[in-house]
Design a protein around this motif. Structure first.
Motif: not given
Length: 243
Positions: A211-217, A203-208, A13-14, A236-242
């Motif tokens: 967020p940046d991956e799920a955002e774009i599918g 919303v927790a993103f445990t494992g894979k 994580y950067p 889309p809601w990841i883009t709106e919130n993250w």
């Protein structure tokens, strides 16, 4: 002043993940709140975030950069922290108000119930609140002989859940798992976007996926056959919130 703590180590994580967390916190708190990041790399982190070195811990190298490192938070003193503090993993998306996390069940250790082990008394350490200086036996017993809890519990959140006093869970709709709560079950995950319930706050993103991956599918997998069931549509809601 409310304090939220995160940890960042290694290269997964950067600094941008810390900055996004800070931005989300500011949008979803009404009281004065600060973010403290404990890290081995301060580069790229917003100057509005308070930064401290990773707390020391005696830990076997094979688990030194895994969630077991979060056991270091149970020591005292700890950076400049005091009182009730809210911990949040970097791979969360905040979608609702956070102030209530500091008011809920005063005096208790509050944590999300682990989504894959309901009813087993196991919390998920993606989001929890603890009082700095309490339950220091969790850290002290670990550093005496790390191999004992490693062998007995296997996973750090099982160790914390089995050792802490006064544990209670957040309301179930406050903290959810993207993968285990929201993502439609196979095969509908190929056709439907993961919904975001209105009551959800974190919303927790445990494992894979992250967020940046799920955002774009995107769901990175190594074995070809896992592509037959590990799939996420752009969300889309990841883009709106993250952000």
């Amino acid at each position: 002043m409310q304090t939220i703590v995160c940890m960042k180590w290694g290269t997964r994580y950067p600094g941008d993940y810390v900055n996004r967390l800070w931005s989300m916190i500011q949008r979803h708190t009404n009281r004065p709140t600060r973010l403290v990041c404990l890290t081995d790399d301060f580069s790229g982190i917003d100057p509005g975030v308070a930064t401290f070195p990773l707390p020391p811990i005696t830990i076997p190298e094979r688990v030194a950069w895994k969630p077991w490192r979060k056991i270091s938070l149970w020591q005292a003193p700890l950076a400049d922290l005091e009182g009730d503090v809210l911990f949040m993993d970097l791979d969360v998306v905040i979608t609702g108000p956070l102030d209530d996390f500091f008011d809920y069940e005063p005096g208790k250790f509050c944590i999300a119930e682990n989504w894959t082990q309901p009813g087993q008394g196991i919390g998920n350490t993606s989001v929890y609140r603890w009082r700095v200086g309490t339950n220091t036996h969790i850290y002290n017993e670990f550093i005496k002989d790390p191999e004992i809890p490693l062998k007995q519990y296997g996973i750090s959140q099982r160790y914390v859940s089995g050792s802490v006093d006064n544990m209670t869970y957040w309301p179930a709709d406050w903290c959810v798992s993207f993968k285990h709560t929201l993502l439609p079950k196979w095969p509908m995950n190929f056709f439907k976007i993961a919904p975001l319930p209105s009551e959800t706050r974190v919303v927790a993103f445990t494992g894979k996926p992250d967020p940046d991956e799920a955002e774009i599918g995107a769901w990175p997998v190594n074995a070809w056959y896992k592509r037959l069931y590990k799939h996420v549509r752009p969300t889309p809601w990841i883009t709106e919130n993250w952000r």
